[in-house]
Structure formats: C-alpha cells, structure tokens
Write an enzyme that holds these catalytic residues in place. Structure first.
Site, PDB file in Angstrom:
ATOM      1  N   SER A  15      -9.390  46.055  30.369  1.00 33.96           N
ATOM      2  CA  SER A  15      -9.808  44.810  31.034  1.00 33.96           C
ATOM      3  C   SER A  15      -8.705  43.761  30.961  1.00 33.96           C
ATOM      4  O   SER A  15      -8.509  42.994  31.911  1.00 33.96           O
ATOM      5  CB  SER A  15     -11.121  44.270  30.452  1.00 33.96           C
ATOM      6  OG  SER A  15     -10.941  43.846  29.129  1.00 33.96           O
ATOM      7  N   ASN A  16      -7.943  43.746  29.883  1.00 31.24           N
ATOM      8  CA  ASN A  16      -6.815  42.806  29.812  1.00 31.24           C
ATOM      9  C   ASN A  16      -5.698  43.232  30.761  1.00 31.24           C
ATOM     10  O   ASN A  16      -5.079  42.391  31.411  1.00 31.24           O
ATOM     11  CB  ASN A  16      -6.286  42.712  28.376  1.00 31.24           C
ATOM     12  CG  ASN A  16      -7.177  41.854  27.515  1.00 31.24           C
ATOM     13  OD1 ASN A  16      -7.189  40.635  27.632  1.00 31.24           O
ATOM     14  ND2 ASN A  16      -7.968  42.485  26.659  1.00 31.24           N
ATOM     15  N   MET A  92      -3.775  51.200  20.586  1.00 32.93           N
ATOM     16  CA  MET A  92      -4.376  51.439  19.278  1.00 32.93           C
ATOM     17  C   MET A  92      -3.457  52.175  18.301  1.00 32.93           C
ATOM     18  O   MET A  92      -3.937  52.947  17.475  1.00 32.93           O
ATOM     19  CB  MET A  92      -5.698  52.214  19.450  1.00 32.93           C
ATOM     20  CG  MET A  92      -6.728  51.489  20.305  1.00 32.93           C
ATOM     21  SD  MET A  92      -7.049  49.806  19.750  1.00 32.93           S
ATOM     22  CE  MET A  92      -8.049  50.157  18.318  1.00 32.93           C
ATOM     23  N   ARG A  93      -2.153  51.938  18.403  1.00 37.03           N
ATOM     24  CA  ARG A  93      -1.225  52.613  17.482  1.00 37.03           C
ATOM     25  C   ARG A  93      -0.258  51.607  16.893  1.00 37.03           C
ATOM     26  O   ARG A  93       0.190  50.711  17.602  1.00 37.03           O
ATOM     27  CB  ARG A  93      -0.391  53.666  18.217  1.00 37.03           C
ATOM     28  CG  ARG A  93      -1.247  54.650  18.852  1.00 37.03           C
ATOM     29  CD  ARG A  93      -0.599  55.946  19.186  1.00 37.03           C
ATOM     30  NE  ARG A  93      -1.704  56.854  19.325  1.00 37.03           N
ATOM     31  CZ  ARG A  93      -2.111  57.690  18.393  1.00 37.03           C
ATOM     32  NH1 ARG A  93      -1.452  57.801  17.268  1.00 37.03           N
ATOM     33  NH2 ARG A  93      -3.170  58.439  18.580  1.00 37.03           N
ATOM     34  N   LEU A  94       0.060  51.841  15.626  1.00 40.76           N
ATOM     35  CA  LEU A  94       1.092  51.023  14.993  1.00 40.76           C
ATOM     36  C   LEU A  94       2.442  51.450  15.555  1.00 40.76           C
ATOM     37  O   LEU A  94       2.658  52.622  15.836  1.00 40.76           O
ATOM     38  CB  LEU A  94       1.085  51.258  13.484  1.00 40.76           C
ATOM     39  CG  LEU A  94       0.194  50.340  12.658  1.00 40.76           C
ATOM     40  CD1 LEU A  94       0.278  50.739  11.199  1.00 40.76           C
ATOM     41  CD2 LEU A  94       0.594  48.872  12.839  1.00 40.76           C
ATOM     42  N   ASN A 109       1.076  40.763  21.264  1.00 39.43           N
ATOM     43  CA  ASN A 109      -0.198  41.484  21.138  1.00 39.43           C
ATOM     44  C   ASN A 109      -1.336  40.481  21.244  1.00 39.43           C
ATOM     45  O   ASN A 109      -1.166  39.302  20.937  1.00 39.43           O
ATOM     46  CB  ASN A 109      -0.243  42.182  19.773  1.00 39.43           C
ATOM     47  CG  ASN A 109      -1.521  42.980  19.575  1.00 39.43           C
ATOM     48  OD1 ASN A 109      -1.997  43.661  20.493  1.00 39.43           O
ATOM     49  ND2 ASN A 109      -2.102  42.902  18.388  1.00 39.43           N
ATOM     50  N   HIS A 111      -5.260  39.885  19.836  1.00 36.99           N
ATOM     51  CA  HIS A 111      -6.141  40.377  18.776  1.00 36.99           C
ATOM     52  C   HIS A 111      -7.431  39.547  18.787  1.00 36.99           C
ATOM     53  O   HIS A 111      -7.372  38.322  18.857  1.00 36.99           O
ATOM     54  CB  HIS A 111      -5.426  40.254  17.428  1.00 36.99           C
ATOM     55  CG  HIS A 111      -6.244  40.772  16.294  1.00 36.99           C
ATOM     56  ND1 HIS A 111      -6.388  42.124  16.053  1.00 36.99           N
ATOM     57  CD2 HIS A 111      -7.008  40.132  15.373  1.00 36.99           C
ATOM     58  CE1 HIS A 111      -7.198  42.294  15.013  1.00 36.99           C
ATOM     59  NE2 HIS A 111      -7.581  41.100  14.585  1.00 36.99           N
ATOM     60  N   SER A 138      -6.353  35.640  19.153  1.00 34.50           N
ATOM     61  CA  SER A 138      -4.980  35.238  18.858  1.00 34.50           C
ATOM     62  C   SER A 138      -4.031  36.073  19.711  1.00 34.50           C
ATOM     63  O   SER A 138      -4.204  37.287  19.830  1.00 34.50           O
ATOM     64  CB  SER A 138      -4.633  35.508  17.387  1.00 34.50           C
ATOM     65  OG  SER A 138      -5.543  34.852  16.528  1.00 34.50           O
TER      66      SER A 138
END
Ligand code: GRF
Length: 207
Positions: A15-16, A92-94, A109, A111, A138
């Site tokens: 959606s973003n 969804m990954r570092l 990012n 959050h 944020s």
C-alpha cells in the site's frame, strides 16, 4: 536534466508502494520509481509494479548462500539504474553493510510506531500490548541497526478504547500513505539535511 531515481524495496501488500506510485504519476513526487526489489515473488506488491510498468528485481533468499550474496546482485541493479534513494516500504529483511554502507544517507524506512518506542516486528501489536495511548509512524534513515537510524519525520496516531490490531493498522496505514510520498518529495527536492542524528528539512525553494 536527469531525473531523481528511486528504488522501492517491499515484501508484501504494497500500500505504501502504491501511494508512492500514485504520487509519481500525478507528478508531485518529483522523481521516478525505477525499480521494485522484492524478496517474495508472489507478493501483491509485484502485481502493482507490473501494472505501473516498473521494473522488478525478484529473488528468493533461499536460493542464495548468504544475505550478502543477494545484496551484491541488488547493488548491481541499483547502479545500472543510477538509483539516488532507496525507499524501504515493508521490506521484511535486515540489510547488511553491502547495501547499508554505500547508501548511507540515501536509504530510508517507514516504521509503524513513534521510534525509539517499539522497534522491530509487530510494532502495532507491541504498542497495543503495552497500553500506550499514543503511537504513530516514523520515517527514518537506515543504519546498521534495527530501526535505529536518524528520524526524518513522525506523525502521531491516537489509540482509542476498543482498538484492535485491525482498526489501529487501518488508521496507521492511512497516515503512512500520506506521509511517505511527502517525505520522498523532500528528498527529490534536495530539502533533507542530516547532521549527526539531527535531520532538518529546508523550506521549499521559492517558485
Ligand atoms: C507498513 O506498516 C510499514 O510501516 C511497515 O510495513 C508495512 C508495509 O505495508 N514497515 P504495505 O506493504 O506498504 O501495505
């Protein structure tokens, strides 16, 4: 004039991503989304990119020996397109230093909490479980930590009696979809300044 180029990294619903695409199409984003990077080839965001005619780099992490290996391939795709800004939108990954270091100050990012409260997974559930009355969103720079980079913008969202994850997520997502394209438009206009941990946004240039 060459346009400002953006790559969006996303893993899910998108959606973003869609809000960013809509802002690009209507012209006010001020840049071009040149690439979607997605680690889940079946994710809904991929279909959104295809509809918008945006290139996709799709991969399955299990096909690689390490995170660094697939990030090196992503880095090649980014440099091919001269990407100026990486926008993480539900990725969804570092990330490792393979991408974080070269894109330091050029990777952001979003959050769903008021950082530094509730970093990491399930921020909305964490806020509900804790019982805070105010949470929010944020947008921050990405550094090597988990949601620890300098904060660029925040918006508050109230938690009301009877809220559950679905109702609160709905209100948070609505605010995210307005805020994220706005923040990206500050970057494309060259208005974001970073000094240590402190981020300032310059006034828009007079027309
Ligand atoms: C958003 O809530 C964002 O804050 C978080 O992941 C979610 C992505 O949602 N990082 P969507 O895929 O953009 O709908």
């Amino acid at each position: 004039m060459t346009s400002y180029r953006i790559a969006v990294f996303a893993s899910g619903r998108g959606s973003n991503f869609q809000a960013l695409v809509d802002a690009m199409v209507s012209g006010w984003l001020g840049g071009e989304i040149s690439l979607l990077v997605c680690d889940k080839p079946q994710a809904a965001v991929v279909e959104r990119a295809r509809k918008a005619g945006i290139d996709c780099f799709l991969f399955q992490p299990k096909d690689y020996a390490s995170r660094e290996d697939y990030e090196r391939e992503i880095a090649v795709e980014l440099s091919k397109r001269g990407v100026d800004l990486i926008v993480l939108a539900g990725y969804m990954r570092l990330l490792t230093s393979v991408l974080v270091e070269p894109y330091s100050g050029r990777m952001i990012n979003i959050h769903p909490s008021l950082l530094p409260s509730f970093p990491g997974k399930n921020a909305i559930g964490q806020a509900l479980d804790y019982g805070v009355k105010l949470t929010g969103i944020s947008v921050h720079f990405v550094d090597g930590g988990m949601d620890t980079g300098p904060v660029i913008a925040q918006r508050a969202v109230e938690i009301v009696e009877g809220d559950d994850e679905a109702s609160l997520s709905g209100r948070i997502h609505a605010v995210e979809q307005q805020l994220y394209p706005e923040v990206v438009s500050w970057f494309t206009a060259g208005r974001v300044n970073l000094n240590g941990r402190i981020v300032t946004i310059a006034e828009p240039a007079a027309r």
